[in-house]
Every structure is written in structure tokens, then in C-alpha cells.
Design an enzyme around this catalytic site. Sequence first.
Site, PDB file in Angstrom:
ATOM      1  N   GLU A   1       0.716  -1.208  -0.186  1.00  0.00           N
ATOM      2  CA  GLU A   1       0.185  -0.279  -0.354  1.00  0.00           C
ATOM      3  C   GLU A   1       0.746   1.043  -0.113  1.00  0.00           C
ATOM      4  OE1 GLU A   1      -2.613  -0.800  -1.003  1.00  0.00           O
ATOM      5  OE2 GLU A   1      -2.739  -2.420  -0.287  1.00  0.00           O
TER       6      GLU A   1
ATOM      7  N   HIS B   1       2.031   2.813  -3.505  1.00  0.00           N
ATOM      8  CA  HIS B   1       1.642   3.073  -4.293  1.00  0.00           C
ATOM      9  C   HIS B   1       1.224   4.656  -4.375  1.00  0.00           C
ATOM     10  CE1 HIS B   1      -0.840   0.137  -5.921  1.00  0.00           C
ATOM     11  NE2 HIS B   1      -1.826  -0.585  -5.033  1.00  0.00           N
TER      12      HIS B   1
HETATM   13 NI    NI Z   1      -2.942  -2.292  -4.120  1.00  0.00          NI
END
Ligand code: NI
Length: 178
Positions: A144, A147
Site C-alpha cells: 500500500e 502506491h
Molecule cells: Ni494495490
Amino acid sequence: MFRDVIKMGHPKLMHPAQAVSDDEIGTESLNTLIDELVSCLHHYKGVGLAANQIGIDKRIVVIGFDKNLRYPNEPSIPLTIMINPCITPLTNTEIDGWEGCLSVPGLRGVVPRYQSIRCSYRNLQGEPMAIDAENFMARVIQHECDHLDGICFPMRMRDMNQFGFEDSLPEFSNASQV
Ligand code: NI
């Protein structure tokens, strides 16, 4: 009404997200965005979601799930909201593991991740927090937070022979039925 998840290749997902300022934390407008992020996490049945995956250009990540069909063998993770998260590896050891992503639908790949990390962040009240995580939870947090830096999991892969559609990969022909 849920925002769409942006797919890999969209410019909003391919460059670093903006840091959240101290003044913003705790405001109604920020909390509303975070509510939307959590709603999307549950609606799309993710294990984690970064704000820029739903078009919000801010460094916020939510993780958490009870039981996930896409990762049927993994332990649950409590709902955790991380503002401006920052990862420090606690080991040089990397572990390969299969990953998928709501922004890379239908595809899976083997990605190396640090086995254990510390993640520092601000909570909803703006308090500095830190959690140590290992194995699957460490993997989710690294995925995450990537990202937020404009990185999707295929960009971390070292062996493209271990990449493919989950309905074609032998590793998932049974798992997807669980
Ligand atoms: Ni993802």
C-alpha cells in the site's frame, strides 16, 4: 456511491501522492475522505487501499480485513488508518509472495518484500504512531505504501515468469474456490 478504483497506468497512480499537512489532520473534510476510503476498502473487499487508488492525491493508507477470499489462508488484520506512513525495514531478509491488487485486476505476481518492518504514521487525531509488522501484514503495508510512491506491484517483480491471470495460474485454480 463508491468511487471507482483507478487502474495501473492512470497518471494519478503513477506518481507520488501529496503529504497530508498537520493543519488538515482532524478536519471534517479530511475525515470525510478517509470515511470514503474505508467504505471503498470494504466495498471492494480489499485487504488494503491507498488514497490515490480512488483518486485522492494524499498520503493515506487503510488496511484491515477479517477474512478475505483472495487471501484465504492469511490471518485477519484490524482496521488501521495511516496518515503519512513511512516504512523502515527491520531486517534485510526478503520473502517472495503472491500479490494481487485492486488496481491490477485479475492478475497476480510474486513480489519480494521485507519480512519485517516498522511503519510510522499519524493517526486520525494526528498522534504519531508506529507499528511493527511481519510476514503478510508487513507485505500489505509495503504494497500500500508503494502506491503512495507511484509504484504498483508488477514494478517490484523480479521474475515475470511468475506473473499471470489468476484464472490461468495453477497456484490459484483451487484457491479462488475457497
Ligand atoms: Ni494495490
